[in-house]
Design an enzyme around this catalytic site. Sequence first.
Site, PDB file in Angstrom:
ATOM      1  N   GLY A  41       0.811  -1.222   0.000  1.00 18.81           N
ATOM      2  CA  GLY A  41       0.000   0.000   0.000  1.00 18.81           C
ATOM      3  C   GLY A  41       0.838   1.263   0.000  1.00 18.81           C
ATOM      4  CB  ALA A  42       4.254   1.781  -0.479  1.00 13.05           C
ATOM      5  CB  VAL A  69      -2.927  -6.993   1.792  1.00  9.10           C
ATOM      6  CG1 VAL A  69      -1.793  -6.185   1.201  1.00  9.10           C
ATOM      7  CG2 VAL A  69      -3.975  -6.104   2.437  1.00  9.10           C
ATOM      8  CG  ASN A 118       1.977   1.656   4.639  1.00  6.56           C
ATOM      9  OD1 ASN A 118       2.140   2.491   5.524  1.00  6.56           O
ATOM     10  ND2 ASN A 118       1.289   1.929   3.530  1.00  6.56           N
ATOM     11  CB  SER A 134      -3.270   2.982  14.773  1.00 11.85           C
ATOM     12  OG  SER A 134      -3.926   4.167  15.131  1.00 11.85           O
ATOM     13  CE1 TYR A 138      -6.974   2.477  11.376  1.00 15.97           C
ATOM     14  CE2 TYR A 138      -7.040   3.567  13.511  1.00 15.97           C
ATOM     15  CZ  TYR A 138      -6.359   3.255  12.352  1.00 15.97           C
ATOM     16  OH  TYR A 138      -5.067   3.697  12.161  1.00 15.97           O
ATOM     17  CE  LYS A 198      -4.109   0.224  11.544  1.00 11.99           C
ATOM     18  NZ  LYS A 198      -3.135  -0.197  10.536  1.00 11.99           N
ATOM     19  CB  ILE A 227       0.210  11.273  10.801  1.00 15.13           C
ATOM     20  CG1 ILE A 227       0.759  10.191  11.752  1.00 15.13           C
ATOM     21  CG2 ILE A 227       1.233  11.630   9.713  1.00 15.13           C
ATOM     22  CD1 ILE A 227       1.963  10.579  12.585  1.00 15.13           C
TER      23      ILE A 227
HETATM   24  N1  LIG Z   1      -2.402   8.439   8.306  1.00 14.17           N
HETATM   25  C1  LIG Z   1      -2.402   8.393   9.642  1.00 14.17           C
HETATM   26  O1  LIG Z   1      -2.550   9.421  10.308  1.00 14.17           O
HETATM   27  C2  LIG Z   1      -2.215   7.074  10.362  1.00 14.17           C
HETATM   28  C3  LIG Z   1      -2.316   7.043  11.754  1.00 14.17           C
HETATM   29  C4  LIG Z   1      -2.162   5.826  12.409  1.00 14.17           C
HETATM   30  C5  LIG Z   1      -1.909   4.674  11.689  1.00 14.17           C
HETATM   31  N2  LIG Z   1      -1.814   4.715  10.337  1.00 14.17           N
HETATM   32  C6  LIG Z   1      -1.555   3.484   9.597  1.00 14.17           C
HETATM   33  O2  LIG Z   1      -0.426   3.646   8.777  1.00 14.17           O
HETATM   34  C7  LIG Z   1      -0.620   2.978   7.524  1.00 14.17           C
HETATM   35  C8  LIG Z   1      -0.491   3.983   6.383  1.00 14.17           C
HETATM   36  O3  LIG Z   1      -1.359   5.071   6.623  1.00 14.17           O
HETATM   37  P1  LIG Z   1      -2.026   5.908   5.421  1.00 14.17           P
HETATM   38  O4  LIG Z   1      -2.906   6.919   6.045  1.00 14.17           O
HETATM   39  O5  LIG Z   1      -0.990   6.325   4.463  1.00 14.17           O
HETATM   40  O6  LIG Z   1      -2.912   4.739   4.802  1.00 14.17           O
HETATM   41  P2  LIG Z   1      -4.074   4.830   3.700  1.00 14.17           P
HETATM   42  O7  LIG Z   1      -3.795   5.951   2.776  1.00 14.17           O
HETATM   43  O8  LIG Z   1      -5.400   4.837   4.394  1.00 14.17           O
HETATM   44  O9  LIG Z   1      -3.906   3.429   2.990  1.00 14.17           O
HETATM   45  C9  LIG Z   1      -2.671   3.049   2.421  1.00 14.17           C
HETATM   46  C10 LIG Z   1      -2.917   2.188   1.243  1.00 14.17           C
HETATM   47  O10 LIG Z   1      -3.475   0.946   1.637  1.00 14.17           O
HETATM   48  C11 LIG Z   1      -3.899   0.344   0.443  1.00 14.17           C
HETATM   49  N3  LIG Z   1      -4.933  -0.658   0.680  1.00 14.17           N
HETATM   50  C12 LIG Z   1      -6.126  -0.549   1.295  1.00 14.17           C
HETATM   51  N4  LIG Z   1      -6.767  -1.739   1.266  1.00 14.17           N
HETATM   52  C13 LIG Z   1      -5.962  -2.611   0.611  1.00 14.17           C
HETATM   53  C14 LIG Z   1      -6.047  -3.973   0.250  1.00 14.17           C
HETATM   54  N5  LIG Z   1      -7.131  -4.720   0.543  1.00 14.17           N
HETATM   55  N6  LIG Z   1      -5.016  -4.526  -0.421  1.00 14.17           N
HETATM   56  C15 LIG Z   1      -3.929  -3.802  -0.713  1.00 14.17           C
HETATM   57  N7  LIG Z   1      -3.776  -2.517  -0.418  1.00 14.17           N
HETATM   58  C16 LIG Z   1      -4.791  -1.925   0.244  1.00 14.17           C
HETATM   59  C17 LIG Z   1      -4.416   1.464  -0.475  1.00 14.17           C
HETATM   60  O11 LIG Z   1      -3.795   1.247  -1.750  1.00 14.17           O
HETATM   61  P3  LIG Z   1      -4.383   1.831  -3.131  1.00 14.17           P
HETATM   62  O12 LIG Z   1      -4.418   3.334  -2.947  1.00 14.17           O
HETATM   63  O13 LIG Z   1      -3.401   1.394  -4.151  1.00 14.17           O
HETATM   64  O14 LIG Z   1      -5.747   1.252  -3.338  1.00 14.17           O
HETATM   65  C18 LIG Z   1      -3.890   2.737   0.235  1.00 14.17           C
HETATM   66  O15 LIG Z   1      -3.277   3.641  -0.627  1.00 14.17           O
HETATM   67  C19 LIG Z   1      -1.992   2.315   7.613  1.00 14.17           C
HETATM   68  O16 LIG Z   1      -1.859   0.984   8.032  1.00 14.17           O
HETATM   69  C20 LIG Z   1      -2.702   3.143   8.671  1.00 14.17           C
HETATM   70  O17 LIG Z   1      -3.731   2.443   9.327  1.00 14.17           O
HETATM   71  C21 LIG Z   1      -1.970   5.906   9.652  1.00 14.17           C
END
Ligand SMILES: NC(=O)c1ccc[n+]([C@@H]2O[C@H](COP(=O)([O-])OP(=O)(O)OC[C@H]3O[C@@H](n4cnc5c(N)ncnc54)[C@H](OP(=O)(O)O)[C@@H]3O)[C@@H](O)[C@H]2O)c1
Length: 257
Positions: free
Chosen positions: A27-28, A79, A105, A156, A169, A173, A201
């Site tokens: 998911g990067a 995934v 991720n 998280s 959620y 986590k 974040i």
């Molecule tokens: N952002 C925050 O503030 C925050 C805070 C705490 C924890 N986190 C954790 O950190 C990680 C990254 O955060 P983020 O905000 O950047 O995440 P995000 O944008 O919500 O998701 C990251 C990517 O996950 C992919 N994804 C979702 N479902 C999927 C599946 N079934 N198979 C494969 N890929 C899938 C998507 O890919 P596509 O775009 O290609 O579809 C998406 O771009 C996550 O695990 C999130 O829960 C984030």
Amino acid sequence: MQYTIESKIRMPSQIRPLAGKVALITGAAKRLGRVSALKLAEGGADVAVTYLHSAREARNTAREIERLGVRALAVRCDVTDEKSVRTAVQQVLKNFGGIDVLVNNAGNYETVEFESLTLRQWDAIFTSNVRGPFLVSKEALPYLRKRHGRIVHLGSLGGLRPWADHAHYCSSKAALHMLTKVMAKALAPEISVNCVAPGMIDLGEKSAAGLMRRMAVQTPMRRNGNANDVASAVLFFACAPQFITGQILYVDGGLGL
Ligand SMILES: NC(=O)c1ccc[n+]([C@@H]2O[C@H](COP(=O)([O-])OP(=O)(O)OC[C@H]3O[C@@H](n4cnc5c(N)ncnc54)[C@H](OP(=O)(O)O)[C@@H]3O)[C@@H](O)[C@H]2O)c1
């Protein structure tokens, strides 16, 4: 004198601690995953990024990675789907010959009042956030084991603190945090397993600006985190001593204290 010679010899690996290693990060294509992928590439790793829907962004991220002087690969991977995960892992092996670091991720986040939360929503979050990292880790396991590799999950602060409108959620986590500890025990001594757990974040989204301002005031460090804070923690576990395992590292400026 000896110190000087040693430090000279050790300089390159300190600058690029992952030189010669292969990292796979799910998911990067964008957001936090993209920045972590670039950080791993800066560390010297060849990096495979997976995407589900964001094919164009994933190709762009791969190009950015290559500009850092390492190899890159963008691979489609759902995934939650065993076959898709298997195909993606095989593509990485075919191109890069092995896997040293797996970063789980990919995940989903959703805000829903508890009383409105449906079974479908509950299951969807658990499928991507818990089954996903489990599936990808299982598939990559034999290759990681061969290279005494590392797994890094993205948890998280919500896995520690209860957020009323995020029951599914937060629970997913919390499950991932426990999975980190179980896997750390089960996969030792060959593989270390750790978890980076971001707090608030700031990704510069206008819709979140008000919340971000309020949260920064409540945070001991008086600011929200950024993608680089999270990516630095991912890089840390990717090249930390193998003896560090089963740890949940909250990247939250002290918000969870
Ligand atoms: N952002 C925050 O503030 C925050 C805070 C705490 C924890 N986190 C954790 O950190 C990680 C990254 O955060 P983020 O905000 O950047 O995440 P995000 O944008 O919500 O998701 C990251 C990517 O996950 C992919 N994804 C979702 N479902 C999927 C599946 N079934 N198979 C494969 N890929 C899938 C998507 O890919 P596509 O775009 O290609 O579809 C998406 O771009 C996550 O695990 C999130 O829960 C984030």
